[in-house]
Design a protein around this motif. Structure first.
Motif, mmCIF file in Angstrom:
data_model
loop_
_atom_site.group_PDB
_atom_site.id
_atom_site.type_symbol
_atom_site.label_atom_id
_atom_site.label_comp_id
_atom_site.label_asym_id
_atom_site.label_seq_id
_atom_site.Cartn_x
_atom_site.Cartn_y
_atom_site.Cartn_z
ATOM 1 N N VAL A 84 1.741 108.107 -47.459
ATOM 2 C CA VAL A 84 2.235 109.854 -47.867
ATOM 3 C C VAL A 84 0.903 110.451 -48.790
ATOM 4 C CG1 VAL A 84 3.839 111.978 -47.845
ATOM 5 C CG2 VAL A 84 4.566 109.443 -47.122
ATOM 6 N N ARG A 85 0.555 111.273 -47.830
ATOM 7 C CA ARG A 85 -0.337 111.959 -47.587
ATOM 8 C C ARG A 85 -0.123 113.510 -48.146
ATOM 9 N NH1 ARG A 85 -2.852 115.636 -44.479
ATOM 10 N NH2 ARG A 85 -3.406 114.429 -42.483
ATOM 11 N N GLU A 86 -0.796 114.373 -49.343
ATOM 12 C CA GLU A 86 0.106 115.393 -48.956
ATOM 13 C C GLU A 86 -0.755 116.582 -47.957
ATOM 14 O OE1 GLU A 86 2.316 117.385 -51.332
ATOM 15 O OE2 GLU A 86 2.870 115.350 -51.477
ATOM 16 N N PRO A 87 -0.204 118.109 -47.378
ATOM 17 C CA PRO A 87 -0.068 118.603 -46.066
ATOM 18 C C PRO A 87 -2.583 119.219 -46.802
ATOM 19 C CG PRO A 87 1.134 119.724 -47.109
ATOM 20 C CD PRO A 87 1.512 118.491 -48.353
ATOM 21 N N HIS A 88 -3.551 118.555 -46.020
ATOM 22 C CA HIS A 88 -4.775 119.590 -45.594
ATOM 23 C C HIS A 88 -5.093 120.621 -45.837
ATOM 24 C CE1 HIS A 88 -8.994 119.304 -45.214
ATOM 25 N NE2 HIS A 88 -8.637 119.527 -44.531
ATOM 26 N N GLU A 89 -5.059 121.574 -46.060
ATOM 27 C CA GLU A 89 -5.616 123.366 -45.784
ATOM 28 C C GLU A 89 -4.325 123.892 -45.224
ATOM 29 O OE1 GLU A 89 -9.520 123.192 -44.480
ATOM 30 O OE2 GLU A 89 -10.218 122.740 -45.696
ATOM 31 N N ASP A 90 -4.529 123.726 -43.653
ATOM 32 C CA ASP A 90 -3.780 124.352 -42.590
ATOM 33 C C ASP A 90 -2.324 123.556 -42.196
ATOM 34 O OD1 ASP A 90 -5.200 122.946 -41.460
ATOM 35 O OD2 ASP A 90 -5.234 124.672 -39.397
ATOM 36 N N GLU A 91 -3.042 122.419 -42.591
ATOM 37 C CA GLU A 91 -0.967 121.772 -42.754
ATOM 38 C C GLU A 91 -0.024 121.918 -43.327
ATOM 39 O OE1 GLU A 91 -3.535 117.618 -40.960
ATOM 40 O OE2 GLU A 91 -2.529 117.942 -43.399
ATOM 41 N N SER A 92 1.321 122.417 -42.784
ATOM 42 C CA SER A 92 2.449 122.869 -43.598
ATOM 43 C C SER A 92 3.168 122.177 -44.165
ATOM 44 C CB SER A 92 3.324 124.340 -42.499
ATOM 45 O OG SER A 92 3.836 123.196 -41.366
ATOM 46 N N ARG A 93 3.123 120.849 -43.560
ATOM 47 C CA ARG A 93 4.561 119.064 -44.004
ATOM 48 C C ARG A 93 3.039 117.811 -44.653
ATOM 49 N NH1 ARG A 93 9.524 118.913 -42.447
ATOM 50 N NH2 ARG A 93 10.291 120.573 -41.212
ATOM 51 N N PRO A 94 3.298 117.429 -46.031
ATOM 52 C CA PRO A 94 3.112 115.796 -45.840
ATOM 53 C C PRO A 94 2.770 115.426 -44.470
ATOM 54 C CG PRO A 94 4.904 117.078 -47.515
ATOM 55 C CD PRO A 94 4.898 117.654 -45.919
ATOM 56 N N ARG A 95 1.833 114.118 -44.781
ATOM 57 C CA ARG A 95 1.623 113.410 -43.058
ATOM 58 C C ARG A 95 2.017 111.900 -43.731
ATOM 59 N NH1 ARG A 95 1.273 118.061 -40.953
ATOM 60 N NH2 ARG A 95 0.212 118.313 -39.327
ATOM 61 N N ALA A 96 2.640 111.558 -42.998
ATOM 62 C CA ALA A 96 3.068 109.917 -43.332
ATOM 63 C C ALA A 96 2.679 109.198 -42.359
ATOM 64 C CB ALA A 96 4.675 109.681 -43.066
ATOM 65 N N PHE A 97 1.893 107.936 -42.874
ATOM 66 C CA PHE A 97 1.515 106.747 -41.574
ATOM 67 C C PHE A 97 1.977 105.200 -41.834
ATOM 68 C CE2 PHE A 97 -2.093 109.932 -42.671
ATOM 69 C CZ PHE A 97 -2.619 110.133 -41.108
ATOM 70 N N LEU A 98 2.472 105.017 -41.002
ATOM 71 C CA LEU A 98 2.932 103.059 -41.248
ATOM 72 C C LEU A 98 2.650 102.682 -40.734
ATOM 73 C CD1 LEU A 98 6.888 104.393 -40.843
ATOM 74 C CD2 LEU A 98 5.677 103.357 -43.046
ATOM 75 N N LEU A 99 2.273 100.917 -40.853
ATOM 76 C CA LEU A 99 1.057 100.125 -39.871
ATOM 77 C C LEU A 99 2.539 99.792 -40.371
ATOM 78 C CD1 LEU A 99 -1.183 98.608 -39.084
ATOM 79 C CD2 LEU A 99 -1.421 97.910 -41.248
ATOM 80 N N ALA A 100 2.691 98.629 -39.000
ATOM 81 C CA ALA A 100 3.639 97.782 -38.880
ATOM 82 C C ALA A 100 3.325 96.284 -37.919
ATOM 83 C CB ALA A 100 5.364 98.232 -37.934
ATOM 84 N N ARG A 101 3.936 95.591 -37.968
ATOM 85 C CA ARG A 101 3.150 94.259 -37.060
ATOM 86 C C ARG A 101 4.361 93.572 -36.291
ATOM 87 N NH1 ARG A 101 2.232 88.550 -38.693
ATOM 88 N NH2 ARG A 101 0.612 87.807 -38.272
ATOM 89 N N LYS A 102 4.175 92.830 -35.533
ATOM 90 C CA LYS A 102 5.135 91.945 -34.686
ATOM 91 C C LYS A 102 5.056 90.798 -35.047
ATOM 92 C CE LYS A 102 6.443 89.885 -29.485
ATOM 93 N NZ LYS A 102 5.771 90.705 -28.800
ATOM 94 N N PRO A 103 6.007 89.860 -35.860
ATOM 95 C CA PRO A 103 5.689 88.590 -36.213
ATOM 96 C C PRO A 103 4.754 87.630 -35.155
ATOM 97 C CG PRO A 103 7.865 89.547 -36.690
ATOM 98 C CD PRO A 103 7.497 90.541 -35.583
ATOM 99 N N ALA A 104 3.791 86.926 -35.320
ATOM 100 C CA ALA A 104 3.155 85.989 -35.020
ATOM 101 C C ALA A 104 4.436 84.549 -34.229
ATOM 102 C CB ALA A 104 2.422 85.416 -35.325
#
Length: 219
Positions: free
Chosen positions: A199-219
């Motif tokens: 999760v990162r804080e808003p960048h310049e003209d962004e109004s909300r934090p950004r979340a990134f999620l990485l997921a994996r289908k089990p092998a």
């Protein structure tokens, strides 16, 4: 509207068709000034290369810049977007790449054919009651061991917003802001294992934090 098409899909498609031109001009390459975001995309590409030769789908590909970046990172990739006008603009900008119209809630793809899925800021238009279907589709089309990278605007709690205007055009666009915990819970229920969260804080003209999620289908 097809009577079988959910109302939110029709509204989202119509809204992005209306603003496709100015949206594409403004967001021609939204990652250009975001080195952390680019690094996460590069990390995703490195993980997915192990699933080659299975392709990657950029779902909600919009102007096509993310699809092009993934291609430059060495992935076999194509773009999917709900808006026909967005697909047309992306195809014009990147004629060497493949884009087609489609919905993440019902992917026109065979089972276990994708090595990876990227969905950056497209999940926000899917209502809560359609998330299980969407993530079930992701699980269905991924090969075992395939990865998903999601990005979305977030906050301290889940909320929604209805937009009626953008770029001087009348639209009817619902945006759903969710916490990483909420989205992770839906991924887990769909059989996709969460592997990383940023999760990162808003960048310049962004109004909300950004979340990134990485997921994996089990092998």
């Amino acid at each position: 509207m097809n009577p079988e098409t959910p109302a939110f899909l029709h509204a989202t498609r119509t809204s992005y068709d209306a603003i496709a031109g100015p949206y594409s001009d403004r967001h021609a390459d939204h990652l250009a000034d975001l080195p952390l975001d680019r690094a996460l995309l590069t990390g995703f590409a490195d993980l997915v290369k192990g699933a080659a030769p299975h392709p990657v789908a950029d779902i909600g590909s919009g102007p096509g810049a993310v699809t092009a970046r993934l291609n430059d990172l060495g992935l076999p990739v194509f773009g999917i977007d709900l808006s026909p006008r967005m697909v047309a603009l992306a195809s014009r900008t990147y004629p060497e790449l493949r884009f087609h119209v489609g919905s993440m809630t019902s992917l026109d793809l065979p089972d276990e054919t994708l090595g990876g899925i990227v969905a950056l800021y497209s999940l926000i238009h899917v209502p809560d009651d359609h998330l299980p279907t969407t993530f079930a589709e992701f699980h269905r089309v991924l090969v075992p061991g395939g990865h998903v990278l999601l990005a979305f605007q977030t906050g301290d709690h889940d909320s929604s917003e209805h937009l009626t205007e953008r770029f001087g055009q009348q639209i009817a666009l619902d945006c759903h802001w969710r916490t990483p915990e909420t989205v992770t819970d839906h991924l887990t229920k769909a059989g996709l294992d969460a592997r990383a969260r940023v999760v990162r804080e808003p960048h310049e003209d962004e109004s909300r934090p950004r979340a990134f999620l990485l997921a994996r289908k089990p092998a």
